[in-house]
Design a protein around this motif. Structure first.
Motif, PDB file in Angstrom:
ATOM      1  N   MET A   1       7.316   6.892  -9.351  1.00  0.00           N
ATOM      2  CA  MET A   1       6.138   6.077  -9.094  1.00  0.00           C
ATOM      3  C   MET A   1       6.333   4.711  -9.742  1.00  0.00           C
ATOM      4  SD  MET A   1       2.121   6.803 -10.108  1.00  0.00           S
ATOM      5  CE  MET A   1       2.016   8.300  -9.174  1.00  0.00           C
ATOM      6  N   SER A   2       6.020   3.652  -9.009  1.00  0.00           N
ATOM      7  CA  SER A   2       6.189   2.295  -9.544  1.00  0.00           C
ATOM      8  C   SER A   2       5.194   2.026 -10.668  1.00  0.00           C
ATOM      9  CB  SER A   2       5.999   1.258  -8.442  1.00  0.00           C
ATOM     10  OG  SER A   2       4.622   1.081  -8.171  1.00  0.00           O
ATOM     11  N   GLN A   3       5.501   1.017 -11.455  1.00  0.00           N
ATOM     12  CA  GLN A   3       4.627   0.653 -12.565  1.00  0.00           C
ATOM     13  C   GLN A   3       3.241   0.255 -12.064  1.00  0.00           C
ATOM     14  OE1 GLN A   3       6.344  -2.215 -15.224  1.00  0.00           O
ATOM     15  NE2 GLN A   3       4.690  -2.034 -16.693  1.00  0.00           N
ATOM     16  N   ALA A   4       3.180  -0.454 -10.933  1.00  0.00           N
ATOM     17  CA  ALA A   4       1.879  -0.855 -10.387  1.00  0.00           C
ATOM     18  C   ALA A   4       1.061   0.366  -9.987  1.00  0.00           C
ATOM     19  CB  ALA A   4       2.071  -1.781  -9.190  1.00  0.00           C
ATOM     20  N   LEU A   5       1.701   1.321  -9.335  1.00  0.00           N
ATOM     21  CA  LEU A   5       0.979   2.535  -8.936  1.00  0.00           C
ATOM     22  C   LEU A   5       0.540   3.330 -10.163  1.00  0.00           C
ATOM     23  CD1 LEU A   5       3.056   3.692  -5.842  1.00  0.00           C
ATOM     24  CD2 LEU A   5       0.764   2.682  -5.839  1.00  0.00           C
ATOM     25  N   GLU A   6       1.364   3.348 -11.194  1.00  0.00           N
ATOM     26  CA  GLU A   6       0.981   4.027 -12.435  1.00  0.00           C
ATOM     27  C   GLU A   6      -0.225   3.353 -13.080  1.00  0.00           C
ATOM     28  OE1 GLU A   6       4.243   4.561 -15.160  1.00  0.00           O
ATOM     29  OE2 GLU A   6       5.482   5.521 -13.627  1.00  0.00           O
ATOM     30  N   LEU A   7      -0.197   2.011 -13.156  1.00  0.00           N
ATOM     31  CA  LEU A   7      -1.341   1.283 -13.723  1.00  0.00           C
ATOM     32  C   LEU A   7      -2.590   1.496 -12.872  1.00  0.00           C
ATOM     33  CD1 LEU A   7       0.372  -2.072 -14.747  1.00  0.00           C
ATOM     34  CD2 LEU A   7      -0.645  -0.397 -16.295  1.00  0.00           C
ATOM     35  N   ASN A   8      -2.422   1.479 -11.568  1.00  0.00           N
ATOM     36  CA  ASN A   8      -3.548   1.681 -10.664  1.00  0.00           C
ATOM     37  C   ASN A   8      -4.175   3.064 -10.883  1.00  0.00           C
ATOM     38  OD1 ASN A   8      -5.098   0.616  -8.340  1.00  0.00           O
ATOM     39  ND2 ASN A   8      -4.271   2.421  -7.321  1.00  0.00           N
ATOM     40  N   LYS A   9      -3.338   4.054 -11.075  1.00  0.00           N
ATOM     41  CA  LYS A   9      -3.829   5.417 -11.313  1.00  0.00           C
ATOM     42  C   LYS A   9      -4.475   5.526 -12.706  1.00  0.00           C
ATOM     43  CE  LYS A   9      -2.249  10.219 -11.446  1.00  0.00           C
ATOM     44  NZ  LYS A   9      -1.099  11.115 -11.325  1.00  0.00           N
ATOM     45  N   ARG A  25      -6.529  -5.365  -1.554  1.00  0.00           N
ATOM     46  CA  ARG A  25      -6.896  -6.008  -2.829  1.00  0.00           C
ATOM     47  C   ARG A  25      -5.914  -5.617  -3.929  1.00  0.00           C
ATOM     48  NH1 ARG A  25     -13.526  -5.326  -3.024  1.00  0.00           N
ATOM     49  NH2 ARG A  25     -13.941  -6.702  -1.243  1.00  0.00           N
ATOM     50  N   GLN A  26      -5.572  -4.352  -3.990  1.00  0.00           N
ATOM     51  CA  GLN A  26      -4.656  -3.872  -5.019  1.00  0.00           C
ATOM     52  C   GLN A  26      -3.269  -4.479  -4.842  1.00  0.00           C
ATOM     53  OE1 GLN A  26      -5.404   0.197  -4.075  1.00  0.00           O
ATOM     54  NE2 GLN A  26      -6.981   0.431  -5.652  1.00  0.00           N
ATOM     55  N   ALA A  27      -2.816  -4.590  -3.610  1.00  0.00           N
ATOM     56  CA  ALA A  27      -1.505  -5.196  -3.359  1.00  0.00           C
ATOM     57  C   ALA A  27      -1.469  -6.638  -3.842  1.00  0.00           C
ATOM     58  CB  ALA A  27      -1.161  -5.115  -1.868  1.00  0.00           C
ATOM     59  N   LEU A 147     -12.878 -15.637 -10.267  1.00  0.00           N
ATOM     60  CA  LEU A 147     -12.430 -16.528  -9.194  1.00  0.00           C
ATOM     61  C   LEU A 147     -12.760 -15.989  -7.801  1.00  0.00           C
ATOM     62  CD1 LEU A 147      -8.933 -17.607 -10.561  1.00  0.00           C
ATOM     63  CD2 LEU A 147     -11.109 -18.799 -10.774  1.00  0.00           C
ATOM     64  N   GLY A 148     -13.353 -14.799  -7.732  1.00  0.00           N
ATOM     65  CA  GLY A 148     -13.706 -14.216  -6.442  1.00  0.00           C
ATOM     66  C   GLY A 148     -12.497 -13.854  -5.596  1.00  0.00           C
ATOM     67  N   LEU A 149     -11.429 -13.401  -6.243  1.00  0.00           N
ATOM     68  CA  LEU A 149     -10.171 -13.217  -5.523  1.00  0.00           C
ATOM     69  C   LEU A 149     -10.131 -11.966  -4.646  1.00  0.00           C
ATOM     70  CD1 LEU A 149      -7.651 -14.544  -8.172  1.00  0.00           C
ATOM     71  CD2 LEU A 149      -8.610 -15.717  -6.184  1.00  0.00           C
ATOM     72  N   SER A 150     -11.000 -10.998  -4.884  1.00  0.00           N
ATOM     73  CA  SER A 150     -11.032  -9.841  -3.974  1.00  0.00           C
ATOM     74  C   SER A 150     -11.454 -10.285  -2.577  1.00  0.00           C
ATOM     75  CB  SER A 150     -11.963  -8.749  -4.504  1.00  0.00           C
ATOM     76  OG  SER A 150     -11.345  -8.061  -5.576  1.00  0.00           O
ATOM     77  N   ASN A 151     -12.417 -11.188  -2.501  1.00  0.00           N
ATOM     78  CA  ASN A 151     -12.844 -11.702  -1.193  1.00  0.00           C
ATOM     79  C   ASN A 151     -11.719 -12.472  -0.510  1.00  0.00           C
ATOM     80  OD1 ASN A 151     -15.411 -10.624  -1.477  1.00  0.00           O
ATOM     81  ND2 ASN A 151     -16.218 -12.474  -2.443  1.00  0.00           N
ATOM     82  N   VAL A 152     -10.938 -13.194  -1.282  1.00  0.00           N
ATOM     83  CA  VAL A 152      -9.803 -13.933  -0.727  1.00  0.00           C
ATOM     84  C   VAL A 152      -8.711 -12.949  -0.289  1.00  0.00           C
ATOM     85  CG1 VAL A 152      -8.121 -15.771  -1.144  1.00  0.00           C
ATOM     86  CG2 VAL A 152     -10.366 -15.891  -2.230  1.00  0.00           C
ATOM     87  N   ALA A 153      -8.508 -11.911  -1.093  1.00  0.00           N
ATOM     88  CA  ALA A 153      -7.521 -10.883  -0.735  1.00  0.00           C
ATOM     89  C   ALA A 153      -7.913 -10.180   0.559  1.00  0.00           C
ATOM     90  CB  ALA A 153      -7.376  -9.869  -1.868  1.00  0.00           C
ATOM     91  N   PHE A 194       1.152   0.301  -1.540  1.00  0.00           N
ATOM     92  CA  PHE A 194      -0.258   0.676  -1.447  1.00  0.00           C
ATOM     93  C   PHE A 194      -0.670   1.043  -0.023  1.00  0.00           C
ATOM     94  CE2 PHE A 194      -0.268  -1.504  -5.553  1.00  0.00           C
ATOM     95  CZ  PHE A 194      -1.049  -0.641  -6.300  1.00  0.00           C
ATOM     96  N   ASN A 195       0.323   1.159   0.846  1.00  0.00           N
ATOM     97  CA  ASN A 195       0.085   1.587   2.239  1.00  0.00           C
ATOM     98  C   ASN A 195      -0.944   0.719   2.958  1.00  0.00           C
ATOM     99  OD1 ASN A 195       1.879   3.863   2.121  1.00  0.00           O
ATOM    100  ND2 ASN A 195       0.327   4.888   0.873  1.00  0.00           N
ATOM    101  N   VAL A 196      -0.765  -0.593   2.859  1.00  0.00           N
ATOM    102  CA  VAL A 196      -1.649  -1.510   3.574  1.00  0.00           C
ATOM    103  C   VAL A 196      -1.311  -1.430   5.047  1.00  0.00           C
ATOM    104  CG1 VAL A 196      -2.294  -3.931   3.912  1.00  0.00           C
ATOM    105  CG2 VAL A 196      -1.903  -3.041   1.595  1.00  0.00           C
ATOM    106  N   ILE A 197      -2.325  -1.199   5.833  1.00  0.00           N
ATOM    107  CA  ILE A 197      -2.147  -1.090   7.283  1.00  0.00           C
ATOM    108  C   ILE A 197      -2.371  -2.454   7.902  1.00  0.00           C
ATOM    109  CG2 ILE A 197      -3.009  -0.015   9.392  1.00  0.00           C
ATOM    110  CD1 ILE A 197      -3.889   2.350   7.552  1.00  0.00           C
ATOM    111  N   SER A 198      -1.388  -2.953   8.627  1.00  0.00           N
ATOM    112  CA  SER A 198      -1.509  -4.262   9.282  1.00  0.00           C
ATOM    113  C   SER A 198      -2.429  -4.129  10.493  1.00  0.00           C
ATOM    114  CB  SER A 198      -0.145  -4.769   9.725  1.00  0.00           C
ATOM    115  OG  SER A 198       0.670  -4.954   8.605  1.00  0.00           O
ATOM    116  N   ILE A 199      -3.213  -5.176  10.680  1.00  0.00           N
ATOM    117  CA  ILE A 199      -4.134  -5.202  11.827  1.00  0.00           C
ATOM    118  C   ILE A 199      -3.562  -6.066  12.916  1.00  0.00           C
ATOM    119  CG2 ILE A 199      -6.448  -5.818  12.597  1.00  0.00           C
ATOM    120  CD1 ILE A 199      -7.395  -5.284   9.718  1.00  0.00           C
TER     121      ILE A 199
END
Length: 199
Positions: A1-9, A25-27, A147-153, A194-199
């Motif tokens: 598991m990557s460090q990012a996934l570990e921190l996320n968990k 957002r997580q990506a 900074l409201g970055l989730s909305n930007v993400a 993070f399994n982001v699905i492209s639209i």
């Protein structure tokens, strides 16, 4: 598991609470943290050679002063961060005390004051707490949300996120944030993780 996934968990509850809670957002969040700190809470090094001082901080150094300051991280930080970001003058020591810290390299006394006010954790008097993983993540989440970055993400706008984190404002030029190519590469990596699905 990557460090990012570990921190996320590990910090799932905290990330959920502060709405860094979708794969996109997580990506974006972890791509920026990875670029800024390799996902390792740290303080800014500030140990530069004379040649590098002239490249990174040409506004503050000439050939003579670069040689005088080379390898002296405290003196360098105190010079380049003096009299700005609510820091005192060069002799105050604020430049070094409030140099970059944490996962997003929070810099300047003003930033540490804001973090203290918003989180209730005294980072002004304890700036080195940002090298502790929980504090570094709390500070990064606070900055992200300020900074409201989730909305930007949500718009998948890497350029705006990178500008706001690195430059402090949105610019007209695409990709002008420091290390933009690396930020983009890391985003591609984390979208897969993070399994982001492209639209």
């Amino acid at each position: 598991m990557s460090q990012a996934l570990e921190l996320n968990k590990k910090y799932k509850t905290l990330l959920e609470k502060y709405r860094i809670n979708t794969p996109l957002r997580q990506a974006h969040f972890f791509a920026q943290l990875d670029h800024e700190s390799n996902l390792i809470p740290r303080r800014e090094n500030m140990n530069y050679s004379a040649k590098r001082l002239l490249q990174v901080f040409p506004k503050y150094f000439n050939n003579i002063s670069a040689n005088q300051y080379a390898g002296k991280s405290q003196l360098i930080a105190n010079k380049v961060y003096a009299n700005r970001m609510d820091n005192g003058n060069e002799t105050s020591g604020d430049g070094y005390k409030y140099r970059g810290g944490g996962l997003l390299q929070h810099t300047g006394k003003a930033e540490y004051k804001i973090l203290t006010a918003r989180t209730g954790i005294d980072y002004v008097n304890n700036p080195d707490w940002l090298i502790k993983e929980p504090d570094a993540l709390i500070a990064a989440i606070d900055y992200w949300n300020r900074l409201g970055l989730s909305n930007v993400a949500d718009k998948d706008d890497l350029d705006t996120i990178s500008d706001l984190i690195n430059i402090g404002r949105k610019t007209k030029v695409y990709g002008d944030a420091n290390g933009f190519a690396d930020r983009k590469s890391k985003l591609i990596k984390y979208k897969k993780e993070f399994n982001v699905i492209s639209i």
